[in-house]
Design a protein around this motif. Structure first.
Motif, PDB file in Angstrom:
ATOM      1  N   ARG A   1      -2.974  13.513   3.807  1.00  0.00           N
ATOM      2  CA  ARG A   1      -1.981  12.452   3.830  1.00  0.00           C
ATOM      3  C   ARG A   1      -0.687  13.028   4.383  1.00  0.00           C
ATOM      4  N   PRO A   2       0.182  12.262   4.975  1.00  0.00           N
ATOM      5  CA  PRO A   2      -0.005  10.840   5.268  1.00  0.00           C
ATOM      6  C   PRO A   2      -1.032  10.613   6.368  1.00  0.00           C
ATOM      7  N   ARG A   3      -1.818   9.560   6.169  1.00  0.00           N
ATOM      8  CA  ARG A   3      -2.820   9.230   7.170  1.00  0.00           C
ATOM      9  C   ARG A   3      -2.219   8.225   8.148  1.00  0.00           C
TER      10      ARG A   3
ATOM     11  N   GLN B   1       0.840  -1.195   0.000  1.00  0.00           N
ATOM     12  CA  GLN B   1       0.000   0.000   0.000  1.00  0.00           C
ATOM     13  C   GLN B   1       0.881   1.252   0.000  1.00  0.00           C
ATOM     14  N   GLU B   2       1.949   1.209   0.793  1.00  0.00           N
ATOM     15  CA  GLU B   2       2.886   2.343   0.799  1.00  0.00           C
ATOM     16  C   GLU B   2       3.522   2.509  -0.579  1.00  0.00           C
ATOM     17  N   LEU B   3       3.880   1.384  -1.195  1.00  0.00           N
ATOM     18  CA  LEU B   3       4.471   1.443  -2.531  1.00  0.00           C
ATOM     19  C   LEU B   3       3.520   2.105  -3.522  1.00  0.00           C
ATOM     20  N   LEU B   4       2.261   1.717  -3.402  1.00  0.00           N
ATOM     21  CA  LEU B   4       1.258   2.287  -4.314  1.00  0.00           C
ATOM     22  C   LEU B   4       1.188   3.807  -4.130  1.00  0.00           C
ATOM     23  N   LEU B   5       1.202   4.229  -2.882  1.00  0.00           N
ATOM     24  CA  LEU B   5       1.152   5.670  -2.612  1.00  0.00           C
ATOM     25  C   LEU B   5       2.399   6.382  -3.135  1.00  0.00           C
ATOM     26  N   LYS B   6       3.534   5.703  -3.021  1.00  0.00           N
ATOM     27  CA  LYS B   6       4.783   6.299  -3.494  1.00  0.00           C
ATOM     28  C   LYS B   6       4.722   6.494  -5.016  1.00  0.00           C
ATOM     29  N   ILE B   7       4.207   5.482  -5.698  1.00  0.00           N
ATOM     30  CA  ILE B   7       4.091   5.560  -7.157  1.00  0.00           C
ATOM     31  C   ILE B   7       3.119   6.670  -7.541  1.00  0.00           C
TER      32      ILE B   7
END
Ligand SMILES: Nc1ncnc2c1ncn2[C@@H]1O[C@H](COP(=O)(O)OP(=O)(O)OP(=O)(O)O)[C@@H](O)[C@H]1O
Ligand SMILES: [Mg+2]
Lengths: 250, 258
Positions: A211-213, A160-166
């Motif tokens: 964000r970040p949440r 999920q963090e990776l997705l947000l980073k992308i």
């Protein structure tokens, strides 16, 4: 608007699965699609992806937008290694593609597995390889069908963090189908609720949190409670200060 | 001893042939089986050696293998082209398949007189017959294989912008490779059958010619020797294909994969 859906309907034989679904998604928005099993979430996503053309209504996506899809199952090509699967969607120089694919494989924790064939992977590894295959193409619109449901809690959080980073890096427009309310709330700008028989868009909720949440925060907890109530059909308990009706944003 | 016999990969299986061979040899030598009907294994072996020594056996074998090979290649190429087209395009299926199915219901040996009439008893008619025999199993397996490709994998291809030839090349062909290789193996089996038929129908050289020669000269040892060689060569070529199959399908997740 990057993506617009007008009066989307779909029937399989006698059975009307979707009816009059309307929504639109702006560029760089993260939108979750929530609903009970079998309500037609995958069907919506397949129509958006252009894999299904037998729907009613209208879907418009600007032609310059490259669409990526992460399927509900890994769908790796069994005759290719993990690395070759990861480069599948790339064009051009092979060496460069492999370098790039290796970076993404590392991001999903499959650095050591690049030479393995799909039959040698666990379910979660296969799904992560499929995620890398889609991410490496850096699409403008990313459609994800329950991408993390086969993963353990910790890996799920990492991805999920990776997705947000992308999303931060590329400004990707993301539409995510999920069963996991926490996931939807943690990631999304909006949550779309599919409900009814045939399914229609029951709610279009703007999650107006910065964000970040923080996972497990009181605000997310409140939201979760409300969404669970909505899914049960208990409309009256809903705190309407947080809700906007279909199609509008708060 | 008994445990070793039970667990060894070939020991148990070779027991019966060895016993039978020995019994055959003994019965032949004792005169129980008349030599003009069934000569002893040792007599057959010495016939093979004689033919080997004067070099004629090599020529027979080479020519037979050559005919088989050319027919096999032609039949396979035709099957790949038509099979891919019919498997992939519904339009092509509706256009070609009824005719192909109609031809398939003709027992291939029924073509023999026609081919001889058209092309004489030379190499062309032989190779054509073999090619026809090889074509059908390969064609059917390719069409089946392509039809059976998982729709989900095709969707992956489409999601990454593939269609037409690129989709066939990158998804459909590799995914139907297992079925194609099965087709090749049964095509090869039929090819051997048809090479026998082709050489029996008139040849002046080749293993099939040796069969007829043996019949006409009352030489059962020659007939059995060439039957034996057919079996050996058939097994050998199948073994080669089997290795290719294993190598190229090592990725398969089947119960037999190691
Ligand atoms: N190809 C198809 N043919 C017939 N019916 C279909 C087909 N695809 C989907 N359906 C039906 O449409 C409905 C919605 O299916 P869909 O896969 O979109 O559900 P979903 O919301 O993604 O469910 P889940 O959360 O379990 O994945 C189901 O009732 C299913 O039976
Ligand atoms: Mg689904």
């Amino acid at each position: 608007m990057t993506l617009q859906v007008k009066a989307l309907g779909r029937r399989f034989g006698e059975k009307q699965v979707l009816q009059q679904v309307d929504f639109s998604v702006g560029k760089g928005e993260i939108v979750s699609l929530l609903g009970t099993s079998g309500c037609g979430k995958s069907t919506v996503l397949r129509a958006l992806a252009g894999l299904d053309s037998d729907y009613e209504g209208k879907i418009s996506i600007p032609s310059d937008q490259r669409v990526g899809f992460i399927f509900q199952e890994p769908r790796l090509l069994p005759w290719k290694t993990v690395l070759a699967n990861a480069t599948f969607g790339l064009k051009g120089d092979r060496k460069e593609n492999e370098e790039k694919a290796r970076r993404y494989l590392e991001l999903v924790g499959l650095k050591e597995a690049e030479k393995l064939y799909p039959r040698e992977l666990s379910g979660g590894m296969a799904q992560r390889a499929a995620i890398a295959r889609a991410l490496v193409t850096e699409p403008d619109i990313l459609l994800l069908d329950e991408p993390f449901s086969a993963l353990d809690a910790f890996t799920k959080m990492q991805l999920q963090e990776l997705l947000l980073k992308i999303w931060e890096t590329f400004g990707t427009t993301i539409i995510l189908v999920t069963h996991d309310i926490d996931e939807a709330l943690y990631l999304s700008d909006r949550v779309l609720l599919l409900q009814g028989r045939p399914s229609t868009l029951a709610k279009d909720l703007k999650i107006a949190l910065t964000r970040p949440r923080s996972r497990g925060s009181a605000a997310l907890g409140k939201w979760k409670e409300d969404i669970l109530d909505l899914l049960e059909g208990k409309e009256q308990t809903y705190d309407y200060s947080l809700v906007t009706e279909i199609g509008q944003k708060a | 001893m008994w445990k070793k016999l039970r667990t060894h990969p070939v020991l148990l299986g070779s027991l019966l042939p060895i016993v039978l061979l020995a019994a055959w040899e003994i019965l032949s030598r004792a005169g129980v089986i008349p030599a003009y009907q069934l000569p002893a294994p040792s007599a057959i072996l010495s016939t093979i050696i004689t033919y080997l020594q004067d070099g004629s056996l090599q020529d027979h074998v080479l020519l037979t293998v050559y005919r088989l090979f050319v027919g096999f290649i032609i039949g396979t190429i035709a099957a790949i082209l038509l099979g891919t087209l019919v498997g992939y395009s519904e339009l092509a299926e509706r256009f070609f398949d009824p005719l192909i199915q109609a031809f398939r219901s003709i027992p291939s040996l029924a073509w023999v007189p026609l081919f001889i009439l058209w092309m004489g008893i030379g190499e062309t008619s032989k190779v054509t017959l073999i090619a026809v025999g090889v074509f059908f199993p390969v064609y059917l397996n390719i069409v089946d294989g392509i039809r059976g490709v998982d729709r989900k994998l095709i969707e992956v291809g489409r999601m990454y912008g593939l269609d037409g030839v690129a989709l066939v090349r990158r998804i459909i062909l590799p995914a139907s490779l297992p079925s194609f290789l099965t087709g090749l193996r049964s095509g090869l089996g039929l090819g051997w059958m048809f090479v026998v038929a082709a050489e029996i129908m008139g040849a002046s050289q080749g293993l099939g010619y040796l069969l007829i020669l043996g019949q006409n000269t009352y030489a059962p040892d020659v007939i059995i020797a060439s039957i034996f060689l057919f079996a050996l060569l058939g097994k050998l070529t199948d073994w080669v294909l089997k290795i290719i199959q294993k190598r190229s399908l090592h990725w398969q997740d089947t119960a037999l994969a190691k």
